[in-house]
Design a protein around this motif. Sequence first.
Motif, PDB file in Angstrom:
ATOM      1  N   SER A  69      -0.979  -5.599   8.136  1.00 37.59           N
ATOM      2  CA  SER A  69      -1.749  -5.091   7.008  1.00 37.59           C
ATOM      3  C   SER A  69      -2.412  -6.252   6.261  1.00 37.59           C
ATOM      4  O   SER A  69      -2.948  -7.164   6.884  1.00 37.59           O
ATOM      5  CB  SER A  69      -0.849  -4.257   6.091  1.00 37.59           C
ATOM      6  OG  SER A  69      -1.607  -3.561   5.122  1.00 37.59           O
ATOM      7  N   SER A  72       0.804  -1.220   0.000  1.00 36.68           N
ATOM      8  CA  SER A  72       0.000   0.000   0.000  1.00 36.68           C
ATOM      9  C   SER A  72       0.839   1.273   0.000  1.00 36.68           C
ATOM     10  O   SER A  72       0.617   2.177  -0.797  1.00 36.68           O
ATOM     11  CB  SER A  72      -0.940   0.007   1.213  1.00 36.68           C
ATOM     12  OG  SER A  72      -1.776   1.146   1.178  1.00 36.68           O
ATOM     13  N   GLY A  92      -9.759  -1.967   4.113  1.00 38.92           N
ATOM     14  CA  GLY A  92      -8.657  -1.031   3.985  1.00 38.92           C
ATOM     15  C   GLY A  92      -9.107   0.380   3.673  1.00 38.92           C
ATOM     16  O   GLY A  92     -10.297   0.653   3.488  1.00 38.92           O
ATOM     17  N   SER A  93      -8.132   1.280   3.627  1.00 38.28           N
ATOM     18  CA  SER A  93      -8.416   2.683   3.358  1.00 38.28           C
ATOM     19  C   SER A  93      -9.031   2.835   1.969  1.00 38.28           C
ATOM     20  O   SER A  93      -8.850   2.004   1.093  1.00 38.28           O
ATOM     21  CB  SER A  93      -7.122   3.498   3.463  1.00 38.28           C
ATOM     22  OG  SER A  93      -6.134   2.973   2.586  1.00 38.28           O
ATOM     23  N   GLY A 137      -4.428  -0.359   1.053  1.00 39.81           N
ATOM     24  CA  GLY A 137      -4.545  -0.620   2.478  1.00 39.81           C
ATOM     25  C   GLY A 137      -4.616  -2.088   2.833  1.00 39.81           C
ATOM     26  O   GLY A 137      -4.154  -2.966   2.094  1.00 39.81           O
ATOM     27  N   CYS A 138      -5.237  -2.361   3.972  1.00 43.49           N
ATOM     28  CA  CYS A 138      -5.264  -3.715   4.530  1.00 43.49           C
ATOM     29  C   CYS A 138      -6.167  -4.678   3.759  1.00 43.49           C
ATOM     30  O   CYS A 138      -6.183  -5.870   4.056  1.00 43.49           O
ATOM     31  CB  CYS A 138      -5.698  -3.657   5.996  1.00 43.49           C
ATOM     32  SG  CYS A 138      -4.604  -2.682   7.039  1.00 43.49           S
ATOM     33  N   GLU A 187       3.652  -5.093   3.464  1.00 46.89           N
ATOM     34  CA  GLU A 187       3.624  -3.650   3.733  1.00 46.89           C
ATOM     35  C   GLU A 187       5.029  -3.249   4.135  1.00 46.89           C
ATOM     36  O   GLU A 187       5.550  -3.754   5.134  1.00 46.89           O
ATOM     37  CB  GLU A 187       2.623  -3.311   4.840  1.00 46.89           C
ATOM     38  CG  GLU A 187       2.294  -1.843   4.919  1.00 46.89           C
ATOM     39  CD  GLU A 187       1.712  -1.319   3.617  1.00 46.89           C
ATOM     40  OE1 GLU A 187       2.364  -0.440   3.010  1.00 46.89           O
ATOM     41  OE2 GLU A 187       0.637  -1.771   3.205  1.00 46.89           O
TER      42      GLU A 187
END
Length: 447
Positions: free
Chosen positions: A380, A146, A409-410, A177-178, A206
């Motif tokens: 992550s 990410s 995630g984001s 993200g995650c 990550e």
Amino acid sequence: MEQLINFTPTFQLQEHIFLAPLFAIIIFIVFKTFFMSSSRPIYLVDYSCFKPPNFWRLPFSSFLEHSRIVHSLDQQSVDFMTKVLVSSGQSQSTCIPPPLHYIPPRSTHEDAIKEAQIVLFTVFEDLLSKTRISPRDIDIIIVNCSGFCSSPSLSAIIVNRYSMRDNIKSFNISGMGCSASALAVDMAKNLLKVHKNSNAVILSTEILSNGWYAGKDRSMMVLNCLFRSGGAAVLITNKTSVKRISKYRLLYAQRTQGAFDDIAYNSAIREEDSEGIIGVTLKKDVLHVAGELLRSNFQALGSLILPMEEKIRYGFSVIRRKFLDKSIELYVPNFRKVIQHYCLPTSGKSVITEIGKKMRLKEEEIEAALMTLHRFGNQSSSSLWYELAYMEGKEMVKKGERVLQLGMGSGPKCTSLVWECNRPIVNEAHKGPWADSIHNYPVKCLG
């Protein structure tokens, strides 16, 4: 009689005219069902997880001392970080890469590349050894990270290192993200629909060396306390010849997007603080946003996998809330009727327990997530595979049982995967990242 004789061919002709389109419709439905909509099963052959060396370990005391010295933190900030660490559910055995052990931390591009090589090369080579395939047997490679995006890309680094074929389909995912590892599985699934008889490898990690936040904004300091080193390599395929040896078969993949909403979009965002130092800000409404996104994803997933009884009960609760009493809680479908094991986001102990509570999961059903967080921290997107490795090490997963992997995630975004165990999985306790510690788990006191 003559009229009857003359009528019969007319009747038969009308009957044929009526039956012809009916047969055409039946043929079309059969063709669509068994040919157009059918696709080869997607199998997870095996996977590998990175076990950080012991000298990467970062006890709380070292973390707090380094943070105090590097950032010239006041006592209130140190107390804040201590509270985050202790309540997070992590143990003293989590790890960060060597550049971050220096005072001050080294966050150069070269350090990030070296970290990526250590993690990705290690898990990739272990996967090749486990599955006995050559790098040139791989048709698709997807690498997700990410926060670090190199040029050439991480996927290009892998292709170059292992002299892979010139026609390999190579993809590099960043900023996801995650949720990125689960998302990459869904992406590979779609690619395998097009590319028949193919192998796809997913590499998830990550990189932390360039992601350390060096400022004093508490909303950005949280991720320094939570994220730890990890990585995974996964081989999935649509080759039926490996059905017997594959661990799992992919049943469902459901993706949900929330970036269209401004509040959700800004709930976790990479930006500069007031002093121009880059970090990831976690807003106060991030947990509410995650809850709404999870609800949306499970509504879509539930429509695919839940028994009719659960769908009806949920439908009645929606109608009742909309037309009779807006204050009542919506019925939470019982996913435990169709899914036996759960790999949840390892964002923190409170997040795991809250998701488990909302889903009405038992303590043993959130055990893998809590123990992964305790032993390895939040890794992550790759955490999902450490959780699955924990379940296998404890021989929890039986043939025919289903496993849910939930990536959030984001963005924000959410991806849920449902796997079915394809064969008995035994004697895994001495392998992988849990080999030297699984006998110590589960632990009762977390944070």
